[in-house]
Design an enzyme around this catalytic site. Structure first.
Site, PDB file in Angstrom:
ATOM      1  N   TYR A   1      -1.866  -0.526  10.938  1.00 53.51           N
ATOM      2  CA  TYR A   1      -1.968  -1.355   9.568  1.00 53.51           C
ATOM      3  C   TYR A   1      -0.761  -1.042   8.794  1.00 53.51           C
ATOM      4  O   TYR A   1      -0.192  -1.805   8.284  1.00 53.51           O
ATOM      5  CB  TYR A   1      -3.106  -1.008   8.844  1.00 53.51           C
TER       6      TYR A   1
ATOM      7  N   THR B   1       0.828  -1.274   0.162  1.00 55.49           N
ATOM      8  CA  THR B   1      -0.139  -0.053   0.001  1.00 55.49           C
ATOM      9  C   THR B   1       0.899   1.305  -0.015  1.00 55.49           C
ATOM     10  O   THR B   1       2.020   1.261   0.371  1.00 55.49           O
ATOM     11  CB  THR B   1      -0.823   0.124   1.174  1.00 55.49           C
ATOM     12  N   ASP B   2       0.300   2.444  -0.425  1.00 50.74           N
ATOM     13  CA  ASP B   2       1.042   3.677  -0.467  1.00 50.74           C
ATOM     14  C   ASP B   2       1.251   4.159   1.096  1.00 50.74           C
ATOM     15  O   ASP B   2       1.714   5.120   1.321  1.00 50.74           O
ATOM     16  CB  ASP B   2       0.383   4.834  -1.383  1.00 50.74           C
ATOM     17  N   GLU B   3       0.088   3.429   2.045  1.00 53.71           N
ATOM     18  CA  GLU B   3       0.263   4.115   3.370  1.00 53.71           C
ATOM     19  C   GLU B   3       1.461   3.853   4.111  1.00 53.71           C
ATOM     20  O   GLU B   3       1.875   4.392   5.276  1.00 53.71           O
ATOM     21  CB  GLU B   3      -1.047   3.301   4.017  1.00 53.71           C
TER      22      GLU B   3
ATOM     23  N   LYS C   1       2.184  -3.342   7.253  1.00 53.73           N
ATOM     24  CA  LYS C   1       2.489  -3.374   5.652  1.00 53.73           C
ATOM     25  C   LYS C   1       3.889  -2.959   5.588  1.00 53.73           C
ATOM     26  O   LYS C   1       4.615  -3.614   4.784  1.00 53.73           O
ATOM     27  CB  LYS C   1       1.585  -2.765   5.014  1.00 53.73           C
TER      28      LYS C   1
HETATM   29  P1  TYD Z   1     -10.775   3.619   4.216  1.00 47.75           P
HETATM   30  O1  TYD Z   1     -11.919   2.896   3.072  1.00 47.75           O
HETATM   31  O2  TYD Z   1     -11.096   2.980   5.526  1.00 47.75           O
HETATM   32  O3  TYD Z   1      -9.508   3.265   3.684  1.00 47.75           O
HETATM   33  P2  TYD Z   1      -7.990   4.062   4.150  1.00 47.75           P
HETATM   34  O4  TYD Z   1      -8.142   4.638   5.582  1.00 47.75           O
HETATM   35  O5  TYD Z   1      -7.183   2.824   4.103  1.00 47.75           O
HETATM   36  O6  TYD Z   1      -7.660   5.203   3.265  1.00 47.75           O
HETATM   37  O7  TYD Z   1     -11.042   5.132   4.409  1.00 47.75           O
HETATM   38  C1  TYD Z   1     -11.024   6.023   3.376  1.00 47.75           C
HETATM   39  C2  TYD Z   1     -10.981   7.508   3.898  1.00 47.75           C
HETATM   40  O8  TYD Z   1     -12.327   7.643   4.365  1.00 47.75           O
HETATM   41  C3  TYD Z   1     -10.229   7.746   5.023  1.00 47.75           C
HETATM   42  O9  TYD Z   1      -9.745   9.068   4.930  1.00 47.75           O
HETATM   43  C4  TYD Z   1     -11.207   7.461   6.028  1.00 47.75           C
HETATM   44  C5  TYD Z   1     -12.672   7.985   5.543  1.00 47.75           C
HETATM   45  N1  TYD Z   1     -13.712   7.395   6.058  1.00 47.75           N
HETATM   46  C6  TYD Z   1     -14.769   8.003   6.717  1.00 47.75           C
HETATM   47  O10 TYD Z   1     -14.906   9.272   6.600  1.00 47.75           O
HETATM   48  N2  TYD Z   1     -15.889   7.558   7.075  1.00 47.75           N
HETATM   49  C7  TYD Z   1     -15.978   6.177   7.473  1.00 47.75           C
HETATM   50  O11 TYD Z   1     -16.924   5.670   7.723  1.00 47.75           O
HETATM   51  C8  TYD Z   1     -14.866   5.278   6.672  1.00 47.75           C
HETATM   52  C9  TYD Z   1     -15.160   3.647   7.047  1.00 47.75           C
HETATM   53  C10 TYD Z   1     -13.796   5.980   6.213  1.00 47.75           C
END
Ligand code: TYD
Length: 351
Positions: free
Chosen positions: A159, A133-135, A163
């Site tokens: 997480y 992941t890019d994270e 990774k």
């Molecule tokens: P997510 O799909 O959990 O992916 P990641 O955190 O790995 O990027 O979340 C994407 C973005 O959306 C992240 O900035 C967190 C936000 N988010 C919300 O605002 N509300 C939510 O209910 C969720 C699950 C994520």
């Protein structure tokens, strides 16, 4: 080629399996122990093909993986089995350490022994592709240039730290043992079969059910969105043409703020299935922010595009429209998941 795919019943893994089956003539061994996020339906369309086999084993179970590899005799392993949801990693990091770090170690160890036992062209041609992941690169502020393969690691969530650790193990196996491994790092994926705890499917489903759409903080955080089928094509290009020791950063140049994403989902649903109660934007609810919430991820995919002769075919508009339509057409799948509980955690973050 004979390709073993770990996590092939998950969201990205199943897109890879479907593409291998439908877009190539390769043989596929799906190694998936079926955690909460895996689903047989994701590969049902290809499961009866004699080129496909599924073994229900964990990557942590070394004797079982050793036996599966000895029987299947892969030319390549694509490693996608992972715990991937940041919110879960905050609530319970243990599974992330166990699967992403220990599991990757167990798999590398068995795969290296298998590779050492090969001879001639089969040994020279063997590849191990680790999907990441890019994270792992941390997060960007608005003025920073996007991540590239050269960006230093700076993971900030349990997480992304797990990774990052697994990426380091894979590179150590390449440098120390000459094991022909390489790594891809990708932006946020979206598309069909995305487990409904993640932002895009959660918002589509909550909006269809007239439930609140929980946006963390002010919704200003940015993610760079890649349609999962474009990613699967890139990964198959990588396993066919990628070079050991390399890194490929894969993305589609489609950054959007979370609020833009949620508003676009509302607009698409209003167009495709109007709600008599009114426009869905009324459901947007700002909720308390995720702890340590990374502000922005974005990838410059120039190197991968050049080396893999690949380009994303979907921009965010076309990919999101296909995704929303898919969730409208496949209610039985997500309604079943919606009725279930996972590890005591209610699916769909009731805001
Ligand atoms: P997510 O799909 O959990 O992916 P990641 O955190 O790995 O990027 O979340 C994407 C973005 O959306 C992240 O900035 C967190 C936000 N988010 C919300 O605002 N509300 C939510 O209910 C969720 C699950 C994520």
């Amino acid at each position: 080629m004979r390709v073993a795919v770990t996590g092939g019943c998950g969201f990205i893994g199943s897109a890879v399996v479907r593409h291998l089956m439908e877009g190539t003539s390769h043989q596929v061994l799906n190694v998936d122990c079926m955690t909460y996020a895996a689903s047989e339906e994701t590969v049902a369309a290809v499961a009866s093909d004699p080129r496909y086999r599924h073994v229900r084993i964990s990557i942590n179970d070394q004797p079982a993986v050793e036996k599966a590899l000895a029987e299947f005799q892969p030319d390549a392993i694509m490693h996608l089995a992972a715990e991937s949801h940041v919110d879960r990693s905050i609530e319970g990091p243990g599974a992330f350490i166990q699967t992403n770090i220990v599991g990757t170690y167990c798999l590398l160890d068995v795969a290296r022994r298998y590779w050492m036992g090969l001879d001639g062209a089969k040994k020279a041609g063997f590849r191990f592709l680790h999907i990441s992941t890019d994270e792992v690169f941390g997060h960007l502020s608005p003025e920073d240039p996007p991540f590239t393969e050269e960006t230093a690691y700076d993971p900030r969530s349990p997480y992304s730290a797990s990774k990052a650790a697994s990426d380091h193990l894979v590179r150590a196996w390449y440098h120390t043992y000459g094991f022909p491994a390489f790594v891809t790092n990708t932006t946020n994926n979206y598309g069909p079969w995305h487990f409904p705890e993640k932002l895009i499917p959660l918002m589509i489903i909550n909006a269809l059910e007239g439930k609140p759409l929980p946006v963390y903080g002010k919704g200003e955080n940015l993610r760079d969105w890649l349609f999962v089928e474009d990613h699967a094509r890139a990964l198959v290009r990588a396993v066919e043409h990628g070079r050991p020791g390399e890194t490929y950063a894969i993305g589609a140049r489609q950054p959007r703020s979370n609020l833009e994403v949620v508003r676009r989902i509302c607009a698409l649903l209003d167009e495709l299935e109007p709600d008599p109660a009114g426009p869905r934007e009324r459901l947007i609810t700002f909720v308390s922010d995720r702890p340590g919430h990374d502000f922005r991820y974005e990838i410059d995919p120039s190197h991968a595009e050049r080396c893999l002769d690949w380009e994303a075919e979907h921009d965010f508009e076309t990919g999101l429209r296909r995704t929303v339509q898919w969730y409208l057409d496949n209610r039985a799948w997500w309604q079943r998941l919606r009725r279930q509980r996972y590890d005591g955690r209610r699916l769909g973050a009731e805001a």
